[in-house]
Design a protein around this motif. Structure first.
Motif, PDB file in Angstrom:
ATOM      1  N   HIS A   1      22.458  62.543  16.916  1.00  0.00           N
ATOM      2  CA  HIS A   1      21.088  62.829  16.495  1.00  0.00           C
ATOM      3  C   HIS A   1      20.432  61.527  16.040  1.00  0.00           C
ATOM      4  O   HIS A   1      20.951  60.825  15.168  1.00  0.00           O
ATOM      5  CB  HIS A   1      21.084  63.837  15.351  1.00  0.00           C
ATOM      6  N   TRP A   2      19.286  61.199  16.620  1.00  0.00           N
ATOM      7  CA  TRP A   2      18.582  59.973  16.258  1.00  0.00           C
ATOM      8  C   TRP A   2      17.900  60.137  14.911  1.00  0.00           C
ATOM      9  O   TRP A   2      17.266  61.155  14.634  1.00  0.00           O
ATOM     10  CB  TRP A   2      17.542  59.617  17.318  1.00  0.00           C
ATOM     11  N   MET A   3      18.011  59.115  14.089  1.00  0.00           N
ATOM     12  CA  MET A   3      17.376  59.114  12.780  1.00  0.00           C
ATOM     13  C   MET A   3      15.904  58.707  12.907  1.00  0.00           C
ATOM     14  O   MET A   3      15.551  57.900  13.782  1.00  0.00           O
ATOM     15  CB  MET A   3      18.102  58.162  11.838  1.00  0.00           C
ATOM     16  N   PRO A   4      15.034  59.239  12.053  1.00  0.00           N
ATOM     17  CA  PRO A   4      13.586  59.005  12.180  1.00  0.00           C
ATOM     18  C   PRO A   4      13.141  57.676  11.581  1.00  0.00           C
ATOM     19  O   PRO A   4      12.433  57.621  10.581  1.00  0.00           O
ATOM     20  CB  PRO A   4      12.995  60.190  11.399  1.00  0.00           C
ATOM     21  N   LYS A   5      13.554  56.589  12.222  1.00  0.00           N
ATOM     22  CA  LYS A   5      13.181  55.248  11.755  1.00  0.00           C
ATOM     23  C   LYS A   5      12.493  54.507  12.902  1.00  0.00           C
ATOM     24  O   LYS A   5      13.023  54.446  14.020  1.00  0.00           O
ATOM     25  CB  LYS A   5      14.418  54.476  11.281  1.00  0.00           C
ATOM     26  N   GLY A   6      11.323  53.937  12.620  1.00  0.00           N
ATOM     27  CA  GLY A   6      10.542  53.281  13.653  1.00  0.00           C
ATOM     28  C   GLY A   6      11.268  52.139  14.323  1.00  0.00           C
ATOM     29  O   GLY A   6      11.123  51.908  15.535  1.00  0.00           O
TER      30      GLY A   6
END
Length: 454
Positions: A148-153
């Motif tokens: 799962h990708w983390m929500p960081k730009g």
């Protein structure tokens, strides 16, 4: 990978400031400290699958739960993406790997106490949501699609750029965990010697700490698949840096290297602006396509420095980056190894004597071969176990010379115990896991998650 950028900072007016950024790390010996960073995989105890960010049993819940221990949230948009407490932080790797970036500490006893406290806090919160954490260099069963990708730009930019440069960059981001040690230097000459010694010996650390032999439920053919991944991630920013061993190496030469590393981003007003593949040298001329007419600040330089991933990285300290993450004793053994080698002058000289005549071809051989064959790698007619034994003996001597005792009168050599066992047996943790998996575990990974979680 990195704490969130702070933005701002003094404007860069000339190249000399880039060099002075590194030189500002010079510290007198009595101010030397050690910082230890380690990553770990979180998983659901019921399914043995990785944690997502959202949900009552996810990564966000972990971060929120840890605030009871005095950790303060760091947000990006509406998401908590890190925690801070005093001079330590907890950050997220792209696939949700939990990273403790420890405080700068005086002794290995302090480091061990910090690691133990962190694991205790993590376990308390994880237990409440049905999760657990494990230290391995590479996820043994999970596919990229499981992660799962983390929500960081920052990670969105890297995710799109990585496949343009290598085949395994996304695996590096999503499915690897490392432990690293950050150490100080007294002067440019001291930095150079420590850089050369530690860069030469990174393959030995890779072999000693190897604990990533599996990939997607099978034997990967590597003792440290994590280390192998870095060989096909991005040739512009990874590797062994042969120029470190050349005459004249110092802060200026390293600054030149970083200038040549393509950029990922510029951070402005809480947002990451895609500058992937662009040159910091153009930024200094006001010609960066992502920010035309704008000049960088020293914080832009500090951010850019974090986007190079060599086996040893210079910031205002040196980062040792060659080891797989692992169980708690390994998290304490890595700083013990490097502090023993680099923080006592006699030990540092002995370590340099061990490696000073190694050729660039030999460095390259060790970097390529050690992830596959680990301590069994044959180098100059001897198994790497014998070379590692010499290095561990030097580390012992260096730590004894420091004479830093705990409350029970033990010096810091006690933390080298996992390495003592490895060089005595010739077996790294990866060898032991493979033997169990092929034998008593009968090809199952359930016992690995059950018995080796923190």
């Amino acid at each position: 990978m990195s704490a969130p950028p702070s933005g701002g900072g003094a404007p860069i007016e000339n190249r000399r400031q880039l060099i002075e950024y590194f030189a500002a790390g010079n510290k007198p010996r009595d101010a030397w400290r050690m910082g230890t960073e380690h990553e770990k995989f979180g998983f659901h105890k019921s399914t043995l699958k990785p944690l997502a960010y959202d949900g009552p049993d996810g990564i966000r819940a972990m971060l929120d739960g840890l605030t009871r221990f005095g950790w303060e949230p760091v947000t990006e948009g509406n998401n908590t993406i890190a925690l801070k407490r005093d001079s330590a932080s907890i950050t997220l790797e792209p696939g949700g790997q939990f990273e403790l970036s420890g405080a700068p500490l005086e002794t290995l006893h302090d480091t061990a106490a910090e690691n133990q406290q962190h694991i205790n806090e993590v376990n308390q919160v994880a237990g409440e949501i049905g999760a657990a954490f494990i230290g391995l260099g590479f996820a043994p069963e999970w596919t990229r699609e499981d992660m799962h990708w983390m929500p960081k730009g920052r990670y969105k930019i890297m995710r799109e750029y990585m496949p343009k440069k290598g085949k395994l960059g996304l695996d590096m981001m999503l499915r690897t965990c490392t432990v690293q040690t950050n150490l100080d230097f007294e002067s440019e000459a001291d930095m150079v010697k420590k850089f050369r010694v530690s860069l030469a010996l990174q393959p030995l650390a890779t072999a000693l700490f190897a604990i990533s032999p599996f990939k997607e439920g099978k034997d990967s053919g590597f003792k440290s698949y994590r280390s192998h991944i870095w060989t096909d991630t991005d040739p512009d920013r990874c590797g062994m840096l042969p120029f470190v061993f050349e005459d004249g190496f110092g802060f200026e030469r390293y600054a030149d290297y970083i200038l040549d590393v393509p950029m990922y981003f510029v951070y402005r007003d809480g947002k990451y602006i895609d500058a992937s593949g662009q040159k910091f040298a153009d930024f200094m001329k006001g010609k960066l396509p992502a920010r035309p007419g704008e000049l960088p600040t020293i914080n832009d330089w500090a951010d850019h420095v974090t986007t190079a991933f060599p086996e040893v990285r210079l910031k205002r300290y040196l980062e040792m980056r060659g080891a797989d993450s692992g169980p708690l004793p390994a998290l304490n053994a890595l700083p013990a190894f490097w502090v023993g080698l680099l923080y006592d002058q006699t030990a540092l000289n002995a370590a340099w004597d061990l490696v000073k005549d190694w050729t660039i071809a030999e460095h390259d051989f060790l970097r390529a071969e050690t992830p596959k064959t680990g301590l069994a790698t044959v180098f100059r007619g001897r198994p790497l176990t014998e070379w590692a034994r010499e290095a561990v003996e030097i580390a012992h001597a260096g730590l004894r010379a420091r004479k830093r005792l705990d409350a029970h009168g033990n010096d810091e050599t006690t933390y080298l115990a996992p390495l003592d066992r490895a060089v005595a047996s010739g077996l790294a943790p990866a060898d032991e896991l493979l033997a169990k998996w092929q034998g008593e575990w009968k090809g199952s990974f359930v016992p690995l998650f059950r018995d080796h979680a923190y």
